[in-house]
Structures are given as C-alpha cells and as structure tokens.
Design a protein around this motif. Sequence first.
Motif, PDB file in Angstrom:
ATOM      1  N   SER A  24       0.833  -1.212   0.000  1.00  0.00           N
ATOM      2  CA  SER A  24       0.000   0.000   0.000  1.00  0.00           C
ATOM      3  C   SER A  24       0.859   1.250   0.000  1.00  0.00           C
ATOM      4  CB  SER A  24      -0.911   0.028   1.231  1.00  0.00           C
ATOM      5  OG  SER A  24      -1.802  -1.048   1.216  1.00  0.00           O
ATOM      6  N   MET A 134      -6.473  -1.460  -0.891  1.00  0.00           N
ATOM      7  CA  MET A 134      -5.158  -1.697  -0.300  1.00  0.00           C
ATOM      8  C   MET A 134      -4.827  -0.669   0.772  1.00  0.00           C
ATOM      9  SD  MET A 134      -2.507  -2.697  -3.331  1.00  0.00           S
ATOM     10  CE  MET A 134      -1.128  -2.083  -2.436  1.00  0.00           C
ATOM     11  N   SER A 135      -5.811  -0.034   1.285  1.00  0.00           N
ATOM     12  CA  SER A 135      -5.639   1.117   2.164  1.00  0.00           C
ATOM     13  C   SER A 135      -4.605   0.917   3.271  1.00  0.00           C
ATOM     14  CB  SER A 135      -6.978   1.479   2.782  1.00  0.00           C
ATOM     15  OG  SER A 135      -6.829   2.510   3.708  1.00  0.00           O
TER      16      SER A 135
END
Length: 173
Positions: A24, A134-135
């Motif tokens: 990320s 995908m934070s």
Amino acid sequence: MKVLSELYRFHFKSERRERLFLASLGFLVTFGIVRGITAMIRAGVGPIHNVSAGGLHIHHLVWGILLLLLVGYVWLSEIGVGSSWVASATAIAFGVGAALTLDEFALWLNLQDVYWEQQGRESVDAVLLFAGAMSVGIWAGPFLHGVARELLRLRQRPSGFPGLSQIRLCRCL
C-alpha cells in the motif's frame, strides 16, 4: 527511531499485514510521484523527460506491467514469502508496479493515450478504488495508532520517564 522500530515490529508481527502495508505504501507513494513527474514532463519543467526507443514513447504502464510480472514470478517461486528483506522488497515493488500500471488505466481501457483528456480521469478513479482496497489505514491502522499514542506520550512525559521498552504495549484494532 528505536521507538518507531519497536512499534513497527509489534504491529507487524503478521507477515501478511506487513506485506499489505508495504505494498500500500509503495502504491500510494509511487502514484503521487508519477503524477508529479508526468505533470512536470508535460509542462517541460525539470530534468526528467519521456522515455522513448526509436521514436516510440514508452508509457510507464509498460514498466508497471514488467514489475508486476517480476514480482509475480518471485512470489510463485516462493522466494519472497515469509519474513525477509526479499518479502518486504517485493511487497513494495508490487505496490510500485500496481501504481505504474493503474495510473495509465485509461490508456489500456480506451486503447489510446488519453492521460490528459477527460477520459484520463478513469485512471484516477481506478487508482482510488485500488487504493481503497489496499488502504494503508486498514493494514497499518494499529501501527499508526501506536505511533500517534507514543508521540502524544512523548510530548506529555517528564524527562526521565521510562521509554516504550518499559511500557506494556496493547494490541489495538
């Protein structure tokens, strides 16, 4: 720096969580940098120019695809699994490759270079959707919360107060 290292090791005991966080981070940082570089190239500012071979413009999508293929091959070979510098490097490389590829999503969707056109907004939308999945906040939330708590604690403690290593850590979700 020692406190940050301890917080990192504590919150990323899970190899999966660490790889997701690094991917990320690589993704979001690369997207920001690539957008800045392409704006500078378009404005004719700075030392970086388009990459060409024999008069053919090579979009950064190509580098992203190649990087994703390389990372996929390494992971399929099970070289970059577990907890190692290879696993960390390939997780970051995956994020970088995904950012380079998705930043030009509109190109592969429209099969023409629309980066600076209205349809180019589709790339930004694709990046936002992928970034949401995908934070960094989801995967690194407990780590970032621990860093924030430690920073607040450092501001409030008198000198001589015990450091993080003497304080019991709590695992928060």
